[in-house]
Design a protein around this motif. Structure first.
Motif, short mmCIF file in Angstrom:
data_model
loop_
_atom_site.label_atom_id
_atom_site.label_comp_id
_atom_site.label_asym_id
_atom_site.label_seq_id
_atom_site.Cartn_x
_atom_site.Cartn_y
_atom_site.Cartn_z
N GLY A 22 0.75 -1.23 0.01
CA GLY A 22 -0.05 0.05 0.18
C GLY A 22 0.80 1.29 -0.11
O GLY A 22 2.06 1.28 0.19
N GLU A 23 0.33 2.33 -0.44
CA GLU A 23 1.22 3.70 -0.45
C GLU A 23 1.46 4.04 0.87
O GLU A 23 0.89 3.62 2.03
N SER A 24 2.44 5.12 0.85
CA SER A 24 2.98 5.45 2.34
C SER A 24 1.85 6.24 2.76
O SER A 24 1.02 6.92 2.07
N LEU A 130 6.96 -12.98 10.88
CA LEU A 130 7.28 -12.03 10.01
C LEU A 130 6.19 -11.35 9.19
O LEU A 130 5.39 -12.12 8.71
N VAL A 131 6.23 -10.06 9.52
CA VAL A 131 5.10 -9.22 8.50
C VAL A 131 5.83 -8.26 7.85
O VAL A 131 6.77 -7.53 8.32
N ALA A 132 5.91 -8.18 6.47
CA ALA A 132 6.54 -7.23 5.60
C ALA A 132 5.60 -6.36 5.01
O ALA A 132 4.66 -6.62 5.02
N ALA A 133 6.26 -5.43 4.53
CA ALA A 133 5.45 -4.03 3.88
C ALA A 133 6.39 -3.55 2.92
O ALA A 133 7.62 -3.21 3.01
N THR A 134 5.57 -2.80 1.82
CA THR A 134 6.04 -1.91 0.81
C THR A 134 5.03 -1.12 0.10
O THR A 134 3.75 -1.60 0.04
N ASN A 135 5.50 0.04 -0.45
CA ASN A 135 4.76 0.83 -1.20
C ASN A 135 4.93 0.81 -2.46
O ASN A 135 4.30 1.68 -3.18
N ARG A 136 5.48 -0.04 -2.98
CA ARG A 136 5.86 -0.25 -4.49
C ARG A 136 5.04 -1.43 -4.96
O ARG A 136 4.71 -2.42 -4.22
N ASP A 137 4.88 -1.58 -6.25
CA ASP A 137 4.06 -2.43 -6.93
C ASP A 137 5.10 -3.67 -7.08
O ASP A 137 6.26 -3.55 -7.37
N LEU A 138 4.62 -4.81 -6.69
CA LEU A 138 5.26 -5.97 -6.43
C LEU A 138 6.34 -6.35 -7.73
O LEU A 138 7.42 -6.69 -8.06
N ASP A 139 5.42 -6.54 -8.76
CA ASP A 139 5.97 -6.79 -10.07
C ASP A 139 6.97 -6.10 -10.51
O ASP A 139 8.18 -6.04 -11.02
N THR A 140 6.78 -4.74 -10.50
CA THR A 140 7.59 -3.67 -10.79
C THR A 140 8.92 -3.69 -10.00
O THR A 140 10.16 -3.76 -10.46
N ALA A 141 8.63 -3.99 -8.92
CA ALA A 141 9.98 -4.25 -7.81
C ALA A 141 10.85 -5.31 -8.22
O ALA A 141 12.00 -5.25 -8.29
N VAL A 142 10.07 -6.32 -8.54
CA VAL A 142 11.03 -7.71 -9.18
C VAL A 142 11.74 -7.40 -10.32
O VAL A 142 12.88 -7.55 -10.60
N LYS A 143 11.25 -6.61 -11.44
CA LYS A 143 11.62 -6.49 -12.52
C LYS A 143 12.78 -5.51 -12.60
O LYS A 143 13.64 -5.54 -13.37
N GLY A 254 4.46 17.28 7.53
CA GLY A 254 3.39 16.63 6.99
C GLY A 254 3.67 16.41 5.54
O GLY A 254 3.02 15.92 4.83
N THR A 255 4.73 16.57 5.03
CA THR A 255 5.52 16.33 3.89
C THR A 255 5.30 14.95 3.64
O THR A 255 5.62 14.07 4.55
N PRO A 256 4.71 14.37 2.50
CA PRO A 256 4.72 12.67 2.40
C PRO A 256 6.13 12.20 2.19
O PRO A 256 6.95 12.80 1.57
#
Length: 297
Positions: A22-24, A130-143, A254-256
């Motif tokens: 999910g997004e930040s 273990l619980v992990a998280a990312t704000n990136r698209d998984l397929d894109t991160a792998v590529k 408050g800057t993302p």
């Protein structure tokens, strides 16, 4: 969100590895915490680690610990995050920021439940959920080479998508009222939103998600005597850009996080006259990670 809550309840009763996507600012750490507290491990430790905040050359020792004398400055044995979380839950945020060579070692821990401390030759056995998280698209991160495909499949035993705030309809107003109520209770006040503020809250896109909403409500609360003006604070937030002054970056509260990271990377690259190797070293990230970020920008 009701579906997400049902997913949390179901997976919490197991020891399955969970990957939150999910997004930040959407509350991924809160969801990880909820999984922990709804599980049989609730009385043990919950340890949260931001992989993107640990320099690449220190992350192995941070996660797995090190033995005395294993490197310069290692004056005593150090216990890493995995051992601190033993019998409990370890939350690894921004997993795609972890160097690829460390991802191999993480995969081994997930498969075998053992690891070596830096400088050690005796295997340490741990029981960690273990619980992990990312704000990136998984397929894109792998590529792009930011996430090993085998690790992705191992982490995503139970993938959970965390929706951005803009998709949550009337939840947005409910959350804003909740944050205001908490501030009123803390400060002993009875401040309210203006009628226009509630309209703005419903219509604004909230690119910084729940984190941005909470920060904007708090800013409006501080500025208000009796009635909160959200529109003014959102306008201020949108107008406030990072400024550079004598080697320093000034950010508006408050800057993302994604925006702040982008500005830091670009400002550092400019500071080193476009030298990517020096930029990566200064930021504590790999050269490959820097190239990937610049390609995104």
């Amino acid at each position: 969100m009701e579906q997400l809550h049902q997913q949390v309840e179901r997976v919490a009763s197991t020891d399955a590895t969970v990957l939150l996507v999910g997004e930040s600012g959407t509350g991924k750490e809160l969801i990880a915490n909820a999984i922990h507290h709804a599980s049989a491990r609730r009385d043990e430790t919950f340890v949260a680690v931001n992989c993107g905040a640990i320099p690449a050359h220190l992350i192995e020792a941070a996660l797995f610990g090190h033995e005395k004398g294993s490197f310069t400055g290692a004056s005593r044995q150090h216990i890493g995050y995995f051992e601190h979380a033993s019998r409990g839950t370890l939350f690894l945020d921004e997993i795609t920021e972890m160097p690829v060579d460390m991802q191999v070692k993480l995969l081994r821990v997930l498969e075998a439940g053992t690891f070596l401390r830096v400088g050690g030759d005796e295997e340490v056995k741990v029981d960690v959920r273990l619980v992990a998280a990312t704000n990136r698209d998984l397929d894109t991160a792998v590529k792009q080479g930011n996430l090993r495909e085998d690790l992705m499949y191992r982490l995503a035993v139970f993938p959970v998508r965390v929706p951005p705030l803009r998709e949550r309809g009337s939840d947005i107003e409910m959350l804003a009222l909740h944050f205001l109520e908490a501030l009123n209770e803390k400060e002993g006040t009875q401040k309210v939103f203006s009628r226009n503020s509630l309209d703005v809250i419903r219509s604004y896109s909230w690119p910084g998600n729940v984190r941005e909403l909470k920060n904007v409500v708090q800013r409006a609360f501080i500025l208000a005597t009796d009635t909160l003006d959200i529109e003014e604070c959102i306008s201020d937030l949108a107008a406030k850009k990072p400024t550079v002054h004598e080697g320093y970056l000034n950010f508006f509260v408050g800057t993302p996080l994604a925006d702040a990271q982008k500005e830091i990377i670009l400002a550092t690259l400019k500071h080193y006259s476009g030298n990517k190797r020096l930029t990566a070293e200064a930021l504590g990230i790999s050269l490959k990670t820097l190239y990937n970020r610049l390609k995104e920008y």
